[in-house]
Every structure is written in structure tokens, then in C-alpha cells.
Design a protein around this motif. Structure first.
Motif, short mmCIF file in Angstrom:
data_model
loop_
_atom_site.label_atom_id
_atom_site.label_comp_id
_atom_site.label_asym_id
_atom_site.label_seq_id
_atom_site.Cartn_x
_atom_site.Cartn_y
_atom_site.Cartn_z
N GLU A 100 0.82 -1.22 0.00
CA GLU A 100 0.00 0.00 0.00
C GLU A 100 0.85 1.26 0.00
O GLU A 100 0.44 2.28 -0.54
CB GLU A 100 -0.96 0.01 1.19
CG GLU A 100 -2.05 -1.02 1.09
CD GLU A 100 -3.03 -0.77 -0.05
OE1 GLU A 100 -3.25 0.39 -0.43
OE2 GLU A 100 -3.61 -1.75 -0.54
N LEU A 101 2.05 1.21 0.60
CA LEU A 101 2.92 2.39 0.61
C LEU A 101 3.20 2.86 -0.81
O LEU A 101 3.13 4.05 -1.11
CB LEU A 101 4.24 2.09 1.32
CG LEU A 101 4.20 1.93 2.83
CD1 LEU A 101 5.58 1.54 3.36
CD2 LEU A 101 3.70 3.19 3.51
N LEU A 102 3.51 1.93 -1.69
CA LEU A 102 3.79 2.29 -3.09
C LEU A 102 2.56 2.88 -3.76
O LEU A 102 2.65 3.90 -4.45
CB LEU A 102 4.27 1.06 -3.87
CG LEU A 102 4.53 1.27 -5.36
CD1 LEU A 102 5.59 2.35 -5.59
CD2 LEU A 102 4.92 -0.02 -6.03
N SER A 107 -0.12 7.70 -5.83
CA SER A 107 -1.33 8.49 -6.00
C SER A 107 -1.09 9.98 -5.74
O SER A 107 -1.84 10.82 -6.22
CB SER A 107 -2.46 7.96 -5.11
OG SER A 107 -2.21 8.24 -3.76
N PHE A 108 -0.04 10.31 -5.00
CA PHE A 108 0.28 11.72 -4.74
C PHE A 108 1.44 12.23 -5.60
O PHE A 108 1.65 13.42 -5.70
CB PHE A 108 0.56 11.93 -3.25
CG PHE A 108 -0.68 11.80 -2.44
CD1 PHE A 108 -1.60 12.83 -2.37
CD2 PHE A 108 -0.96 10.62 -1.77
CE1 PHE A 108 -2.77 12.70 -1.65
CE2 PHE A 108 -2.14 10.48 -1.04
CZ PHE A 108 -3.04 11.52 -0.98
N ASP A 109 2.19 11.33 -6.22
CA ASP A 109 3.29 11.71 -7.11
C ASP A 109 2.69 11.98 -8.50
O ASP A 109 2.78 11.16 -9.41
CB ASP A 109 4.33 10.58 -7.15
CG ASP A 109 5.53 10.93 -8.01
OD1 ASP A 109 5.74 12.12 -8.32
OD2 ASP A 109 6.27 9.99 -8.39
N LEU A 110 2.08 13.15 -8.63
CA LEU A 110 1.28 13.45 -9.82
C LEU A 110 2.09 13.47 -11.11
O LEU A 110 1.58 13.11 -12.17
CB LEU A 110 0.54 14.78 -9.63
CG LEU A 110 -0.44 14.79 -8.45
CD1 LEU A 110 -1.09 16.16 -8.33
CD2 LEU A 110 -1.47 13.69 -8.58
N GLY A 114 8.91 10.04 -9.12
CA GLY A 114 9.48 9.31 -7.99
C GLY A 114 9.80 10.20 -6.80
O GLY A 114 10.43 9.74 -5.84
N LEU A 115 9.35 11.45 -6.85
CA LEU A 115 9.60 12.41 -5.77
C LEU A 115 8.32 13.17 -5.45
O LEU A 115 7.58 13.53 -6.36
CB LEU A 115 10.68 13.42 -6.17
CG LEU A 115 12.05 12.87 -6.54
CD1 LEU A 115 12.89 13.95 -7.19
CD2 LEU A 115 12.74 12.33 -5.29
N LEU A 116 8.09 13.43 -4.18
CA LEU A 116 7.00 14.31 -3.79
C LEU A 116 7.58 15.70 -3.58
O LEU A 116 8.39 15.91 -2.68
CB LEU A 116 6.33 13.82 -2.50
CG LEU A 116 5.67 12.44 -2.55
CD1 LEU A 116 5.03 12.12 -1.20
CD2 LEU A 116 4.65 12.36 -3.67
N ASP A 117 7.20 16.63 -4.46
CA ASP A 117 7.67 18.00 -4.31
C ASP A 117 6.79 18.71 -3.27
O ASP A 117 5.92 18.09 -2.65
CB ASP A 117 7.69 18.73 -5.65
CG ASP A 117 6.31 18.83 -6.30
OD1 ASP A 117 5.28 18.80 -5.59
OD2 ASP A 117 6.27 18.95 -7.54
N ALA A 118 6.97 20.02 -3.11
CA ALA A 118 6.24 20.76 -2.08
C ALA A 118 4.73 20.68 -2.27
O ALA A 118 3.98 20.44 -1.31
CB ALA A 118 6.70 22.22 -2.06
N PHE A 124 -0.67 15.53 0.01
CA PHE A 124 -0.61 14.32 0.83
C PHE A 124 -0.93 14.65 2.29
O PHE A 124 -1.74 13.98 2.93
CB PHE A 124 0.78 13.69 0.69
CG PHE A 124 0.93 12.33 1.30
CD1 PHE A 124 -0.15 11.58 1.70
CD2 PHE A 124 2.19 11.78 1.45
CE1 PHE A 124 0.01 10.30 2.24
CE2 PHE A 124 2.37 10.52 1.99
CZ PHE A 124 1.28 9.78 2.39
N ALA A 125 -0.31 15.70 2.81
CA ALA A 125 -0.57 16.11 4.19
C ALA A 125 -2.05 16.47 4.38
O ALA A 125 -2.66 16.13 5.40
CB ALA A 125 0.32 17.28 4.58
N GLY A 126 -2.63 17.13 3.39
CA GLY A 126 -4.05 17.48 3.46
C GLY A 126 -4.94 16.25 3.47
O GLY A 126 -5.92 16.19 4.23
N ALA A 127 -4.61 15.27 2.66
CA ALA A 127 -5.39 14.03 2.64
C ALA A 127 -5.28 13.29 3.97
O ALA A 127 -6.26 12.75 4.47
CB ALA A 127 -4.92 13.13 1.49
N ARG A 128 -4.08 13.29 4.55
CA ARG A 128 -3.89 12.64 5.85
C ARG A 128 -4.70 13.36 6.92
O ARG A 128 -5.30 12.72 7.77
CB ARG A 128 -2.41 12.63 6.23
CG ARG A 128 -1.59 11.70 5.35
CD ARG A 128 -0.15 11.71 5.71
NE ARG A 128 0.01 11.06 7.00
CZ ARG A 128 1.18 10.86 7.58
NH1 ARG A 128 2.27 11.27 7.00
NH2 ARG A 128 1.26 10.26 8.74
#
Length: 135
Positions: A100-102, A107-110, A114-118, A124-128
Motif C-alpha cells: 500500500e505504501l507504493l 497516487s500523490f506523485d502526480l 518518484g519524488l513528492l515536491d512541495a 498528501f498532508a491534506g489528505a492525511r
């Protein structure tokens, strides 16, 4: 009449209880807090490896009975915002968690680099946060 030591002891207990209550209701991470904790190479982005390693460390810390399964209070559902791994059983195995981590990361690495930018980390933080508030 209460002695001075009893008053000091009562004040310390009250302070400890207040601190515990604030910690227990502490909201999930902000985007900055996530980057601060996960961005090990300090490039301002969170790679899949950085995310996976941070979450695996957290899994181990939460698995208090060391059975390789998080269930109930061991597993904060906001950890895998956007995934439904608890399903009917109300628990997640280590193997399910890693898969599930992948899926969650992707799903957030639009831009799929392979990187989550700002912006992606903020989403992602908002969804959490939304997932936590739905508890």
C-alpha cells in the motif's frame, strides 16, 4: 491543610496530564513536518525510498507486540491516506502495508518522477488530515 510538597506534586501531575492530552490530540503532520522527518538527503523533496523507509520505521515502532500486524489503535488510518488496507479485518500485515505504501505514494506523485515536491507533499498532508478528522 495541604503541604507545599503535595501542592507541587499535584501541579506536576496536572501539567503531565495536560501535556499527554495535547499529545494524544496532536494533529497529523503538516507538509513541512513530513519533509523534516522524511527528507533524509535534504533536497526539499520526499523520494519513494525516503517515504518507504520512514513508514517502515513507524510500522516497527507501532507494532508493540512484534507480530508483524498493526490492528486497532496500533494503526492510525491516516498513515495510508487514500488506501483501504484495514478492510473487513480491521488490521494490516507488514506485507500489505509495504504494498500500500507504493500505491499511496504513486497516487500523490502526480508527475510520476518518484519524488513528492512541495505541492505534492502538501496534497498528501491534506489528505492525511482529512482522513484523521474522519476518525
Amino acid at each position: 491543610m495541604m503541604s507545599r510538597n503535595m501542592l507541587i506534586g499535584a501541579a506536576l501531575m496536572l501539567g503531565a496530564l495536560t501535556a499527554h492530552a495535547q499529545t494524544a490530540s496532536k494533529p497529523v503532520d503538516t507538509a513541512q513536518a513530513m519533509r523534516d522527518r522524511m527528507d533524509r538527503n535534504l533536497d526539499g523533496k520526499i523520494s519513494l525510498e525516503e517515504y518507504r523507509n520512514a513508514m517502515i520505521r513507524r510500522f516497527g515502532a507501532r507494532d508493540v507486540n512484534d507480530d508483524g500486524v498493526l490492528e486497532g489503535a496500533e494503526f492510525p488510518k491516516e498513515w495510508l491516506a487514500g488506501a483501504d488496507v484495514q478492510g473487513a479485518t480491521g488490521k494490516v500485515t507488514f506485507e500489505q502495508f509495504v504494498v500500500e505504501l507504493l500505491l499511496v505514494f504513486d497516487s500523490f506523485d502526480l508527475d510520476h518522477d518518484g519524488l513528492l515536491d512541495a505541492a505534492e507533499t502538501a496534497a498528501f498532508a491534506g489528505a492525511r488530515k482529512n482522513q484523521e478528522e474522519s476518525r
